[in-house]
Design an enzyme around this catalytic site. Structure first.
Site, PDB file in Angstrom:
ATOM      1  N   TRP A 106       0.862  -1.183   0.000  1.00  0.00           N
ATOM      2  CA  TRP A 106       0.000   0.000   0.000  1.00  0.00           C
ATOM      3  C   TRP A 106       0.901   1.237   0.000  1.00  0.00           C
ATOM      4  CZ3 TRP A 106      -1.959   2.776   4.791  1.00  0.00           C
ATOM      5  CH2 TRP A 106      -2.883   3.786   4.427  1.00  0.00           C
ATOM      6  N   LYS A 142     -13.441  -0.233   5.519  1.00  0.00           N
ATOM      7  CA  LYS A 142     -14.024  -0.957   4.386  1.00  0.00           C
ATOM      8  C   LYS A 142     -15.090  -1.941   4.841  1.00  0.00           C
ATOM      9  CE  LYS A 142      -9.850   0.419   3.053  1.00  0.00           C
ATOM     10  NZ  LYS A 142      -8.758   0.844   3.926  1.00  0.00           N
ATOM     11  N   ASP A 150      -1.160  -5.951   9.053  1.00  0.00           N
ATOM     12  CA  ASP A 150      -2.097  -4.898   8.673  1.00  0.00           C
ATOM     13  C   ASP A 150      -3.352  -5.615   8.185  1.00  0.00           C
ATOM     14  OD1 ASP A 150      -2.040  -2.092   6.276  1.00  0.00           O
ATOM     15  OD2 ASP A 150      -3.555  -2.842   7.679  1.00  0.00           O
TER      16      ASP A 150
HETATM   17  C1  LIG Z   1      -3.610  -2.240   3.310  1.00  0.00           C
HETATM   18  C2  LIG Z   1      -4.237  -0.995   3.846  1.00  0.00           C
HETATM   19  N1  LIG Z   1      -3.985  -0.638   5.149  1.00  0.00           N
HETATM   20  C3  LIG Z   1      -4.534   0.468   5.675  1.00  0.00           C
HETATM   21  C4  LIG Z   1      -5.346   1.296   4.941  1.00  0.00           C
HETATM   22  C5  LIG Z   1      -5.870   2.531   5.663  1.00  0.00           C
HETATM   23  O1  LIG Z   1      -7.200   2.725   5.563  1.00  0.00           O
HETATM   24  P1  LIG Z   1      -7.928   3.653   6.663  1.00  0.00           P
HETATM   25  O2  LIG Z   1      -8.971   4.405   5.859  1.00  0.00           O
HETATM   26  O3  LIG Z   1      -6.938   4.556   7.291  1.00  0.00           O
HETATM   27  O4  LIG Z   1      -8.523   2.708   7.644  1.00  0.00           O
HETATM   28  C6  LIG Z   1      -5.625   0.997   3.577  1.00  0.00           C
HETATM   29  C7  LIG Z   1      -6.469   1.887   2.740  1.00  0.00           C
HETATM   30  N2  LIG Z   1      -6.471   1.803   1.491  1.00  0.00           N
HETATM   31  C8  LIG Z   1      -7.278   2.482   0.525  1.00  0.00           C
HETATM   32  C9  LIG Z   1      -7.603   3.925   0.823  1.00  0.00           C
HETATM   33  C10 LIG Z   1      -6.381   4.791   1.016  1.00  0.00           C
HETATM   34  O5  LIG Z   1      -5.424   4.695   0.240  1.00  0.00           O
HETATM   35  O6  LIG Z   1      -6.407   5.552   1.999  1.00  0.00           O
HETATM   36  C11 LIG Z   1      -6.647   2.357  -0.891  1.00  0.00           C
HETATM   37  O7  LIG Z   1      -5.608   1.672  -0.997  1.00  0.00           O
HETATM   38  O8  LIG Z   1      -7.246   2.882  -1.830  1.00  0.00           O
HETATM   39  C12 LIG Z   1      -5.076  -0.181   3.045  1.00  0.00           C
HETATM   40  O9  LIG Z   1      -5.335  -0.547   1.781  1.00  0.00           O
END
Ligand SMILES: Cc1[nH+]cc(COP(=O)(O)O)c(/C=N/[C@@H](CC(=O)O)C(=O)O)c1O
Length: 402
Positions: free
Chosen positions: A133, A250, A214
């Site tokens: 990520w 999500k 994660d």
């Molecule tokens: C692997 C992974 N870990 C943590 C997060 C953090 O998400 P949060 O909203 O802080 O709980 C995301 C978010 N991914 C998607 C959104 C972004 O980039 O913020 C994405 O990859 O599109 C991940 O894909």
């Protein structure tokens, strides 16, 4: 001379910047496959029924707006840990898991990075999968850790480079930190099998590596919160003292409510208490205490058997819709359009994303010519596809690879 005259213009975020470009595009055919946020079959954001129900229950209880404790809503963090570790988890039942609420998954990763940089005595090196990520590198670099990579994705097979992964973890300095995506690897959508996870656990033990999971998609990958937690639970059963970052963005659709949790497996309740006290010392100067509303929603769902099972059904529904889009897209590309190239990975990959194999030139052309937006590495959020746009998308990909 202005105070800020030396500030350079920084690049747009590789993921969130795609949405900005999408919003600026006025073409009615435009499709946003950038940010990993679920959309229903009409391309609309989806507020889960269980979340709406939980908010009704909450409103009726007339909650106050007082500060939460530094480590957040205690009932929520207990239930979040139970969801991840499972009811029969030994450290959890022994009261040896230190948990704090976090500002969603990003916040959990940042608390973890900061805590490890300050208290993990054996190394300041963290290994991320290649690719990972996009935000992982800045999070851990800004936490003061040295970021390295371990091979993860095999371009040739569009699958897991398991031999490379094992070799790199075996070559890592002992006691290095290793970040593991618990399920639905982002951006590749490629996960180790349960058998491969068992081998990874053995190498982590052999090299005394520190596993930092994660888990941002529990339930969202396979549709089962239990199945998606396999790697986390297997490692704990094998005696690893893991760190875990959880996101409810999500799987509960709580994106903007910023609901997450960070946990550490410790030796016993006394050690947990000391770790808790140091987590508070890391968090207090960072943001003092976390947002209230999202945690109350998540806690209401996790704490009510009827709501919990309604929620599990809804998570499965989201996972199933994504899987159906995978199958539909595969059929369009291979049977209808006979698009050149191998497309099996569209079906075999899991979770929110598909790593299409499209290169930066092709993704650029897709944005400019077809108004189809995805990240430059060719990752598409499958949730952005629906019955109304999937044919247009497939035709656009077909045109882009011919
Ligand atoms: C692997 C992974 N870990 C943590 C997060 C953090 O998400 P949060 O909203 O802080 O709980 C995301 C978010 N991914 C998607 C959104 C972004 O980039 O913020 C994405 O990859 O599109 C991940 O894909």
């Amino acid at each position: 001379l202005s105070t800020w005259s030396a500030v350079p213009a920084g690049p747009p975020d590789p993921i969130l910047g795609v949405t900005e470009a999408f919003k600026a595009d006025k073409d009615p055919r435009k499709i946003n496959l950038g940010v990993g946020a679920y959309r229903d079959d009409n391309g609309k954001p989806y507020i889960l029924g269980s979340v709406k129900k939980a908010e009704e229950i909450l409103a009726a209880s007339k909650p106050d707006k007082e500060y939460l404790p530094i480590t957040g809503l205690p009932e929520f963090t207990k239930r979040a840990a139970l969801l991840a570790y499972g009811a029969d988890s030994a450290p959890l039942t022994q009261g040896a898991v230190a948990v704090t609420q976090s500002i969603s998954g990003t916040g959990a990763l940042r608390i973890g990075g900061a805590f490890l940089a300050r208290h993990y005595p054996h190394s300041k090196i963290i290994y991320l999968p290649v690719p990972s990520w996009g935000n992982h590198t800045p999070i851990f670099r800004d936490s003061g850790l040295e970021v390295r990579g371990y091979r993860y994705f095999d371009k040739k097979t569009v699958g897991l480079d398991f031999e490379g992964l094992k070799a790199d973890l075996q070559a890592a300095p002992e006691q290095s930190i290793v970040l593991l995506h618990a399920c639905a690897h982002n951006p590749t959508g490629v996960d180790p099998t349960q058998e491969q996870w068992a081998q990874i656990s053995d190498i982590v033990k052999e090299r005394k590596l520190f596993p930092f999971f994660d888990m941002a998609y529990q339930g969202f990958a396979s549709g089962s919160t239990t199945r998606d937690a396999f790697a986390v639970r297997h490692f704990v059963t094998q005696g690893h003292q893991i760190a875990l970052a959880q996101s409810f963005a999500k799987n509960m659709g709580l994106y903007g409510e910023r609901v997450g949790a960070f946990s550490l497996v410790t030796a016993d309740p006394a050690e947990k208490a000391r770790v808790d006290s140091q987590l508070k010392i890391v968090i207090r100067p960072m943001y003092s205490n976390p947002p209230l509303h999202g945690a109350l929603i998540a806690n209401t769902i996790l704490g009510d058997t009827a709501l919990y099972s309604q929620w599990e059904g809804e998570v499965k529904g989201m996972a199933d819709r994504i899987i159906s889009m995978r199958e539909k897209l595969y059929g369009l590309l291979t049977h209808d359009l006979k698009t050149p190239g191998e497309w099996g990975h569209i079906k075999s990959q899991i979770g929110m994303f598909s790593f299409t194999g499209l290169g930066p030139e092709q993704t650029k052309r897709l944005a400019e010519k077809a108004h189809v937006y995805m990240t430059a590495d060719g990752r598409i959020s499958m949730a952005g596809l629906n019955a109304g746009n999937i044919e247009y998308f497939a035709q656009s990909v077909d045109a882009a690879v011919k």
